[in-house]
Design a protein around this motif. Structure first.
Motif, PDB file in Angstrom:
ATOM      1  N   THR A  17      -2.676  -8.915   5.082  1.00 34.63           N
ATOM      2  CA  THR A  17      -3.036  -9.650   3.868  1.00 34.63           C
ATOM      3  C   THR A  17      -2.477  -8.969   2.621  1.00 34.63           C
ATOM      4  O   THR A  17      -1.883  -9.626   1.761  1.00 34.63           O
ATOM      5  CB  THR A  17      -4.576  -9.747   3.760  1.00 34.63           C
ATOM      6  OG1 THR A  17      -5.061 -10.390   4.942  1.00 34.63           O
ATOM      7  CG2 THR A  17      -4.994 -10.530   2.539  1.00 34.63           C
ATOM      8  N   THR A  18      -2.653  -7.663   2.537  1.00 35.84           N
ATOM      9  CA  THR A  18      -2.179  -6.933   1.363  1.00 35.84           C
ATOM     10  C   THR A  18      -0.671  -7.122   1.184  1.00 35.84           C
ATOM     11  O   THR A  18      -0.192  -7.347   0.065  1.00 35.84           O
ATOM     12  CB  THR A  18      -2.520  -5.431   1.512  1.00 35.84           C
ATOM     13  OG1 THR A  18      -3.928  -5.318   1.764  1.00 35.84           O
ATOM     14  CG2 THR A  18      -2.167  -4.644   0.278  1.00 35.84           C
ATOM     15  N   THR A  19       0.072  -7.060   2.287  1.00 34.67           N
ATOM     16  CA  THR A  19       1.523  -7.224   2.219  1.00 34.67           C
ATOM     17  C   THR A  19       1.894  -8.660   1.844  1.00 34.67           C
ATOM     18  O   THR A  19       2.786  -8.874   1.012  1.00 34.67           O
ATOM     19  CB  THR A  19       2.170  -6.857   3.580  1.00 34.67           C
ATOM     20  OG1 THR A  19       1.651  -5.599   4.004  1.00 34.67           O
ATOM     21  CG2 THR A  19       3.671  -6.772   3.482  1.00 34.67           C
ATOM     22  N   ALA A  20       1.203  -9.623   2.435  1.00 39.02           N
ATOM     23  CA  ALA A  20       1.504 -11.032   2.138  1.00 39.02           C
ATOM     24  C   ALA A  20       1.245 -11.338   0.660  1.00 39.02           C
ATOM     25  O   ALA A  20       2.054 -11.986  -0.015  1.00 39.02           O
ATOM     26  CB  ALA A  20       0.674 -11.950   3.031  1.00 39.02           C
ATOM     27  N   LYS A 223       0.940   1.297   5.004  1.00 37.25           N
ATOM     28  CA  LYS A 223      -0.069   2.353   4.850  1.00 37.25           C
ATOM     29  C   LYS A 223       0.443   3.711   5.355  1.00 37.25           C
ATOM     30  O   LYS A 223      -0.295   4.481   5.958  1.00 37.25           O
ATOM     31  CB  LYS A 223      -1.362   1.950   5.564  1.00 37.25           C
ATOM     32  CG  LYS A 223      -2.008   0.712   4.958  1.00 37.25           C
ATOM     33  CD  LYS A 223      -3.166   0.199   5.750  1.00 37.25           C
ATOM     34  CE  LYS A 223      -4.453   0.931   5.452  1.00 37.25           C
ATOM     35  NZ  LYS A 223      -5.629   0.207   6.016  1.00 37.25           N
ATOM     36  N   PHE A 224       1.725   3.932   5.112  1.00 39.61           N
ATOM     37  CA  PHE A 224       2.361   5.148   5.621  1.00 39.61           C
ATOM     38  C   PHE A 224       1.894   6.384   4.853  1.00 39.61           C
ATOM     39  O   PHE A 224       1.906   6.408   3.623  1.00 39.61           O
ATOM     40  CB  PHE A 224       3.886   5.014   5.529  1.00 39.61           C
ATOM     41  CG  PHE A 224       4.624   6.210   6.066  1.00 39.61           C
ATOM     42  CD1 PHE A 224       4.599   6.512   7.422  1.00 39.61           C
ATOM     43  CD2 PHE A 224       5.335   7.046   5.216  1.00 39.61           C
ATOM     44  CE1 PHE A 224       5.273   7.614   7.925  1.00 39.61           C
ATOM     45  CE2 PHE A 224       6.019   8.153   5.706  1.00 39.61           C
ATOM     46  CZ  PHE A 224       5.975   8.437   7.072  1.00 39.61           C
ATOM     47  N   GLN A 225       1.519   7.389   5.606  1.00 45.58           N
ATOM     48  CA  GLN A 225       1.126   8.670   5.005  1.00 45.58           C
ATOM     49  C   GLN A 225       2.172   9.698   5.381  1.00 45.58           C
ATOM     50  O   GLN A 225       2.253  10.100   6.542  1.00 45.58           O
ATOM     51  CB  GLN A 225      -0.249   9.095   5.507  1.00 45.58           C
ATOM     52  CG  GLN A 225      -1.363   8.134   5.102  1.00 45.58           C
ATOM     53  CD  GLN A 225      -2.683   8.464   5.786  1.00 45.58           C
ATOM     54  OE1 GLN A 225      -2.952   9.589   6.160  1.00 45.58           O
ATOM     55  NE2 GLN A 225      -3.503   7.444   5.951  1.00 45.58           N
ATOM     56  N   ALA A 266      -3.455   2.023  -5.470  1.00 38.77           N
ATOM     57  CA  ALA A 266      -3.087   0.801  -6.197  1.00 38.77           C
ATOM     58  C   ALA A 266      -2.975  -0.376  -5.236  1.00 38.77           C
ATOM     59  O   ALA A 266      -3.450  -1.479  -5.537  1.00 38.77           O
ATOM     60  CB  ALA A 266      -1.767   1.019  -6.933  1.00 38.77           C
ATOM     61  N   SER A 267      -2.370  -0.177  -4.063  1.00 40.79           N
ATOM     62  CA  SER A 267      -2.243  -1.269  -3.084  1.00 40.79           C
ATOM     63  C   SER A 267      -3.616  -1.750  -2.651  1.00 40.79           C
ATOM     64  O   SER A 267      -3.855  -2.952  -2.526  1.00 40.79           O
ATOM     65  CB  SER A 267      -1.480  -0.810  -1.838  1.00 40.79           C
ATOM     66  OG  SER A 267      -0.180  -0.462  -2.182  1.00 40.79           O
ATOM     67  N   VAL A 282       1.577  -2.373 -13.416  1.00 40.54           N
ATOM     68  CA  VAL A 282       0.206  -1.857 -13.519  1.00 40.54           C
ATOM     69  C   VAL A 282      -0.596  -2.255 -12.281  1.00 40.54           C
ATOM     70  O   VAL A 282      -1.341  -1.465 -11.707  1.00 40.54           O
ATOM     71  CB  VAL A 282      -0.475  -2.379 -14.808  1.00 40.54           C
ATOM     72  CG1 VAL A 282      -1.966  -2.062 -14.796  1.00 40.54           C
ATOM     73  CG2 VAL A 282       0.189  -1.763 -16.036  1.00 40.54           C
ATOM     74  N   LYS A 283      -0.414  -3.507 -11.840  1.00 40.27           N
ATOM     75  CA  LYS A 283      -1.177  -3.978 -10.688  1.00 40.27           C
ATOM     76  C   LYS A 283      -0.854  -3.176  -9.428  1.00 40.27           C
ATOM     77  O   LYS A 283      -1.742  -2.853  -8.646  1.00 40.27           O
ATOM     78  CB  LYS A 283      -0.900  -5.472 -10.454  1.00 40.27           C
ATOM     79  CG  LYS A 283      -1.653  -6.053  -9.253  1.00 40.27           C
ATOM     80  CD  LYS A 283      -1.670  -7.570  -9.248  1.00 40.27           C
ATOM     81  CE  LYS A 283      -2.430  -8.118  -8.046  1.00 40.27           C
ATOM     82  NZ  LYS A 283      -2.527  -9.571  -8.039  1.00 40.27           N
TER      83      LYS A 283
END
Ligand SMILES: Nc1ncnc2c1ncn2[C@@H]1O[C@H](COP(=O)(O)OP(=O)(O)OP(=O)(O)O)[C@@H](O)[C@H]1O
Ligand SMILES: [Mg+2]
Length: 313
Positions: A17-20, A223-225, A266-267, A282-283
């Motif tokens: 969802t976050t990516t879309a 979500k790469f760390q 931020a994501s 900013v978003k």
């Protein structure tokens, strides 16, 4: 015709969802594309991220969500109208008032995100999808509902992005049925990549059985760390895993996108509609991650997706 892309992974929480939503924002507000987001997930996360709770509640009360489209077919009611259900001028980056958007001619190129909202009621629909065939005297497949009722509106958009729940059930299959491509967002760990062979196999089967055009556009690492050895190993393992996953399908091994979406606050916060955000940077974050401002990963991702689709500027 628009590019229609489903976001799929059997694993929950991998940032589908976050990516879309970020891709929708980027294409609309940084690339001036007309984007429609179809939310097929009963969790309604994409809907809430793009229109907020208040407008979602109004849509649900008026019977104008994708759940109502299916409920109409199951119950013989006539509440859903795609024309009324589309929420125009979504996203907290939108600056054009909704009533003005309705008046702008279709051929004016301005970036915007429209949404076909989901509803928690889709949970009730899920288990009854089989009944749609009988209810329509076998004239309509339970997988072809979105195609029939919403597909005709796609021509107004440059992109249609479909946020799917973490399964390959009938509702997700409605998304696949209308898609040219699917993207697999994944965290680079074993649990998140485990289902990729199943996705590749099932979609291959559907492509054959239902005569679909859908192909995998690629895998996007999320979500790469960079400080996690598990993630680094997972990233290194991914090409081999992907080759194996697609070996017995009728399509080539899809690319792994070069843009790796980092884990950032931020994501995570970007899907909170009610937050006030002045603009795109900013978003999506101006803080440095891996040598560049966080928001730039969203721009890189959109540019890469556009290049893969041949949608060059
Ligand atoms: N790049 C990121 N950095 C940090 N947190 C993130 C990032 N992307 C997503 N998240 C967070 O991870 C969680 C899961 O993300 P998201 O809801 O997008 O996943 P999903 O794959 O759509 O999940 P589901 O399968 O439940 O639909 C959310 O809390 C989200 O805010
Ligand atoms: Mg989701």
């Amino acid at each position: 015709m628009p590019h229609v892309i489903s976001f799929i992974n059997l694993k929950g929480g991998v940032a589908k969802t976050t990516t879309a939503v970020q891709l929708a924002d980027t294409l609309a507000f940084m690339k001036r594309k007309r984007v429609l987001v179809l939310d097929l997930d009963p969790q309604t996360n994409a809907t809430l991220a793009l229109i907020g709770e208040e407008r979602w509640e109004q849509a649900d009360e008026r019977g104008q969500t994708l759940a109502h489209l299916f409920l109409d077919l199951l119950g013989g009611t006539r509440s859903f109208s795609p024309e009324r259900a589309i929420v125009r001028g979504a996203s907290n980056l939108n600056t054009i008032p909704a009533d003005m958007i309705d008046q702008l001619p279709e051929d004016v190129q301005y970036g915007r995100v429209d949404v076909l909202p989901s509803s928690i009621r889709l949970i009730d629909v899920q288990d009854r999808m089989q009944d749609i065939a009988a209810r329509t005297n076998y004239s309509l497949s339970p997988m072809a509902v979105v195609q029939k009722y919403v597909g005709p509106l796609f021509g107004r958009y440059d992109y249609v992005l479909i946020d799917c729940p973490p399964n390959l059930g009938f509702i997700t299959q409605n998304g696949l049925e209308v898609s040219d491509h699917y993207l697999i967002p994944t965290i680079p760990d074993r649990m998140s990549t485990y289902g990729i062979p199943q996705i590749a196999g099932k979609i291959d089967e559907l492509r054959r059985d239902r005569n679909l055009r859908i192909r995998c556009l690629g895998v996007v690492v999320t979500k790469f760390q960079s400080n996690s050895s598990q993630h680094k190993q997972g990233l290194a393992r991914l090409p081999g895993d992907l080759k194996a996953a697609f070996a017995y399908t009728n399509e080539d091994t899809p690319p792994i996108l070069q843009t790796v979406m980092p884990q950032t606050n931020a994501s995570a916060e970007a899907t909170v509609f009610e937050r006030e955000v002045k603009n795109y940077p900013v978003k999506y974050g101006t803080g440095l991650v891996g040598g560049q401002a966080a928001y730039k990963y969203g721009l890189d991702l959109a540019a890469e997706v556009q290049a893969l689709l041949g949608d060059e500027e």
